[in-house]
Design a protein around this motif. Sequence first.
Motif, PDB file in Angstrom:
ATOM      1  N   LYS A 148       0.820  -1.211   0.000  1.00 38.95           N
ATOM      2  CA  LYS A 148       0.000   0.000   0.000  1.00 38.95           C
ATOM      3  C   LYS A 148       0.855   1.263   0.000  1.00 38.95           C
ATOM      4  CE  LYS A 148      -3.106  -2.043   3.219  1.00 38.95           C
ATOM      5  NZ  LYS A 148      -3.957  -1.845   4.371  1.00 38.95           N
ATOM      6  N   SER A 149       2.090   1.121   0.475  1.00 35.97           N
ATOM      7  CA  SER A 149       2.960   2.284   0.622  1.00 35.97           C
ATOM      8  C   SER A 149       4.394   1.815   0.812  1.00 35.97           C
ATOM      9  CB  SER A 149       2.544   3.112   1.838  1.00 35.97           C
ATOM     10  OG  SER A 149       2.756   2.355   3.017  1.00 35.97           O
ATOM     11  N   ALA A 181       6.211   6.283  -6.612  1.00 35.28           N
ATOM     12  CA  ALA A 181       4.887   6.208  -7.250  1.00 35.28           C
ATOM     13  C   ALA A 181       4.017   7.409  -6.900  1.00 35.28           C
ATOM     14  CB  ALA A 181       4.188   4.928  -6.829  1.00 35.28           C
ATOM     15  N   LYS A 182       3.292   7.903  -7.899  1.00 33.07           N
ATOM     16  CA  LYS A 182       2.305   8.970  -7.661  1.00 33.07           C
ATOM     17  C   LYS A 182       1.093   8.402  -6.929  1.00 33.07           C
ATOM     18  CE  LYS A 182       3.685  11.584 -11.626  1.00 33.07           C
ATOM     19  NZ  LYS A 182       3.816  12.905 -11.895  1.00 33.07           N
ATOM     20  N   ASP A 183       0.782   7.125  -7.210  1.00 31.90           N
ATOM     21  CA  ASP A 183      -0.339   6.436  -6.562  1.00 31.90           C
ATOM     22  C   ASP A 183       0.202   5.113  -6.011  1.00 31.90           C
ATOM     23  OD1 ASP A 183      -2.624   5.070  -5.791  1.00 31.90           O
ATOM     24  OD2 ASP A 183      -3.719   5.489  -7.647  1.00 31.90           O
ATOM     25  N   LYS A 191      -0.779   2.929  -3.823  1.00 35.49           N
ATOM     26  CA  LYS A 191      -1.695   1.788  -3.725  1.00 35.49           C
ATOM     27  C   LYS A 191      -1.839   1.097  -5.082  1.00 35.49           C
ATOM     28  CE  LYS A 191      -4.948   2.320  -0.617  1.00 35.49           C
ATOM     29  NZ  LYS A 191      -6.203   2.600   0.078  1.00 35.49           N
ATOM     30  N   MET A 192      -1.971   1.873  -6.159  1.00 39.05           N
ATOM     31  CA  MET A 192      -2.087   1.303  -7.499  1.00 39.05           C
ATOM     32  C   MET A 192      -0.769   0.661  -7.924  1.00 39.05           C
ATOM     33  SD  MET A 192      -3.890   0.411 -10.011  1.00 39.05           S
ATOM     34  CE  MET A 192      -5.446   1.218  -9.696  1.00 39.05           C
ATOM     35  N   GLU A 193       0.340   1.271  -7.575  1.00 42.29           N
ATOM     36  CA  GLU A 193       1.651   0.695  -7.891  1.00 42.29           C
ATOM     37  C   GLU A 193       1.820  -0.643  -7.179  1.00 42.29           C
ATOM     38  OE1 GLU A 193       5.203   0.195  -9.786  1.00 42.29           O
ATOM     39  OE2 GLU A 193       3.761   1.794 -10.161  1.00 42.29           O
ATOM     40  N   ASN A 228     -10.263  -3.723  -3.536  1.00 38.23           N
ATOM     41  CA  ASN A 228      -9.478  -3.757  -4.768  1.00 38.23           C
ATOM     42  C   ASN A 228      -9.118  -5.162  -5.232  1.00 38.23           C
ATOM     43  OD1 ASN A 228      -9.395  -0.948  -5.091  1.00 38.23           O
ATOM     44  ND2 ASN A 228      -7.717  -0.781  -3.645  1.00 38.23           N
TER      45      ASN A 228
END
Length: 95
Positions: A22-23, A49-51, A53-55, A84
């Motif tokens: 998540k981080s 990563a800018k996002d 969680k998505m990364e 997700n």
Amino acid sequence: MEKTSEIKSKKVKIIAGIIPLKSEGSAHFLNKIPGMRVPDDMIKKMKDAKDPKMEGMKIAADIIKELRMMCDGVHIMPIGNHENTKTLLEMAGLI
């Protein structure tokens, strides 16, 4: 997987455990758990990563794709991020 070759020949199923990151902090935390290891390159991806969680989901999906040829299944452990899971399965090409 090399360590499992002896038991694999006895028809024992091998299931890989996947915890989507998540981080950057969650990656560092997981590295404190015996038997778990998040490589430095993955930690850097999370940090940059800018996002995050998505990364983390992208990293998990890529790992799942690789593991499909090596083991008998995966156990996805989203740890408080269950909303997700369907997206992760889609990213991994499982649904």
